[in-house]
Design a protein around this motif. Sequence first.
Motif, PDB file in Angstrom:
ATOM      1  N   LEU A 109      -7.184 -14.773 -18.633  1.00  0.00           N
ATOM      2  CA  LEU A 109      -7.843 -15.685 -19.573  1.00  0.00           C
ATOM      3  C   LEU A 109      -7.173 -17.063 -19.548  1.00  0.00           C
ATOM      4  O   LEU A 109      -7.014 -17.715 -20.574  1.00  0.00           O
ATOM      5  N   TRP A 110      -6.781 -17.504 -18.368  1.00  0.00           N
ATOM      6  CA  TRP A 110      -6.039 -18.758 -18.199  1.00  0.00           C
ATOM      7  C   TRP A 110      -6.780 -19.940 -18.823  1.00  0.00           C
ATOM      8  O   TRP A 110      -6.209 -20.722 -19.572  1.00  0.00           O
ATOM      9  N   ARG A 111      -8.066 -20.097 -18.511  1.00  0.00           N
ATOM     10  CA  ARG A 111      -8.828 -21.258 -19.019  1.00  0.00           C
ATOM     11  C   ARG A 111      -8.860 -21.283 -20.542  1.00  0.00           C
ATOM     12  O   ARG A 111      -8.657 -22.332 -21.155  1.00  0.00           O
ATOM     13  N   GLU A 112      -9.110 -20.140 -21.130  1.00  0.00           N
ATOM     14  CA  GLU A 112      -9.235 -20.071 -22.584  1.00  0.00           C
ATOM     15  C   GLU A 112      -7.909 -20.409 -23.272  1.00  0.00           C
ATOM     16  O   GLU A 112      -7.880 -21.190 -24.225  1.00  0.00           O
ATOM     17  N   TYR A 113      -6.820 -19.820 -22.788  1.00  0.00           N
ATOM     18  CA  TYR A 113      -5.520 -20.078 -23.415  1.00  0.00           C
ATOM     19  C   TYR A 113      -5.019 -21.493 -23.127  1.00  0.00           C
ATOM     20  O   TYR A 113      -4.344 -22.094 -23.958  1.00  0.00           O
ATOM     21  N   SER A 114      -5.368 -22.046 -21.992  1.00  0.00           N
ATOM     22  CA  SER A 114      -4.984 -23.422 -21.683  1.00  0.00           C
ATOM     23  C   SER A 114      -5.702 -24.395 -22.619  1.00  0.00           C
ATOM     24  O   SER A 114      -5.093 -25.329 -23.153  1.00  0.00           O
ATOM     25  N   ALA A 115      -7.001 -24.164 -22.825  1.00  0.00           N
ATOM     26  CA  ALA A 115      -7.765 -25.014 -23.739  1.00  0.00           C
ATOM     27  C   ALA A 115      -7.240 -24.864 -25.169  1.00  0.00           C
ATOM     28  O   ALA A 115      -7.112 -25.854 -25.902  1.00  0.00           O
ATOM     29  N   TYR A 116      -6.904 -23.651 -25.557  1.00  0.00           N
ATOM     30  CA  TYR A 116      -6.364 -23.411 -26.895  1.00  0.00           C
ATOM     31  C   TYR A 116      -5.032 -24.138 -27.075  1.00  0.00           C
ATOM     32  O   TYR A 116      -4.784 -24.755 -28.114  1.00  0.00           O
ATOM     33  N   SER A 117      -4.190 -24.068 -26.076  1.00  0.00           N
ATOM     34  CA  SER A 117      -2.883 -24.714 -26.165  1.00  0.00           C
ATOM     35  C   SER A 117      -3.015 -26.226 -26.327  1.00  0.00           C
ATOM     36  O   SER A 117      -2.338 -26.829 -27.155  1.00  0.00           O
ATOM     37  N   SER A 118      -3.903 -26.841 -25.557  1.00  0.00           N
ATOM     38  CA  SER A 118      -4.067 -28.288 -25.696  1.00  0.00           C
ATOM     39  C   SER A 118      -4.727 -28.642 -27.028  1.00  0.00           C
ATOM     40  O   SER A 118      -4.418 -29.675 -27.619  1.00  0.00           O
ATOM     41  N   CYS A 119      -5.599 -27.777 -27.529  1.00  0.00           N
ATOM     42  CA  CYS A 119      -6.224 -28.018 -28.838  1.00  0.00           C
ATOM     43  C   CYS A 119      -5.171 -27.968 -29.946  1.00  0.00           C
ATOM     44  O   CYS A 119      -5.145 -28.830 -30.817  1.00  0.00           O
ATOM     45  N   VAL A 120      -4.306 -26.970 -29.900  1.00  0.00           N
ATOM     46  CA  VAL A 120      -3.276 -26.835 -30.933  1.00  0.00           C
ATOM     47  C   VAL A 120      -2.289 -27.996 -30.861  1.00  0.00           C
ATOM     48  O   VAL A 120      -1.823 -28.490 -31.888  1.00  0.00           O
ATOM     49  N   ARG A 121      -1.963 -28.439 -29.644  1.00  0.00           N
ATOM     50  CA  ARG A 121      -1.046 -29.581 -29.505  1.00  0.00           C
ATOM     51  C   ARG A 121      -1.624 -30.845 -30.149  1.00  0.00           C
ATOM     52  O   ARG A 121      -0.889 -31.649 -30.719  1.00  0.00           O
ATOM     53  N   ALA A 122      -2.943 -31.004 -30.053  1.00  0.00           N
ATOM     54  CA  ALA A 122      -3.574 -32.200 -30.606  1.00  0.00           C
ATOM     55  C   ALA A 122      -3.886 -32.062 -32.092  1.00  0.00           C
ATOM     56  O   ALA A 122      -4.141 -33.065 -32.758  1.00  0.00           O
TER      57      ALA A 122
END
Length: 155
Positions: A109-122
Motif C-alpha cells: 500500500l505504498w501509494r496510500e501511505y505515502s499520500a497519507y504521510s504527506s497529508c499529515v505533514r501538511a
Amino acid sequence: MPTPQPRPHRGRPPGAPAEPPGESRVAALRWVRRFGLLLLAGLAVGAFTLPWPWPLLSGVLCMAALAVGIVALVKVRGARIRGALTGVVTLGLVVAGMLGIASLGQVVLWREYSAYSSCVRAALTAQARDACDARLQHSLDERVRQMEQLMRQAS
C-alpha cells in the motif's frame, strides 16, 4: 570384524578437534543476544512516529531478527541449553514474524501511505489530521475493492 569408528559431528570436518562443551553454549547465547537486539531495534523503530518510508525499517529489522532468531533457536537446541530460553526465543520469533509482516504489508500500500504521510505533514490542525485519516481509510477501502475485483476476475 572391524571396530566401528565414531561418527564425526556434522558441523566439523573429519579429524578436526572437538569444540569444548562451553563453546557451543557461548555461541548459542551470542546468537540469542543478536536476535534480541534486532527485535528490540525493530520494536523501537516501530514505536516512533517517523515520516514515511522510515516505518518500513521496522519490518526489515523484524525480518532480519526472524532469520537470526531461527539460527539462534537451532544453536540453543544444538547446545542443549535447558530452561525457558527455547520458549522465549520461540515467542520472540512469533512476535518478529507478526510485526515484520505487518510492517512490510505497507509496501503493498505504498501509494496510500505515502499520500497519507504527506497529508499529515501538511496538516496544521486536528481537523486536518482527521481529514487525512478519513482520506487514508477511503483509499484503503478503494484498494481492497480493487483487489477483490481482480481476485473475482482471476477465478
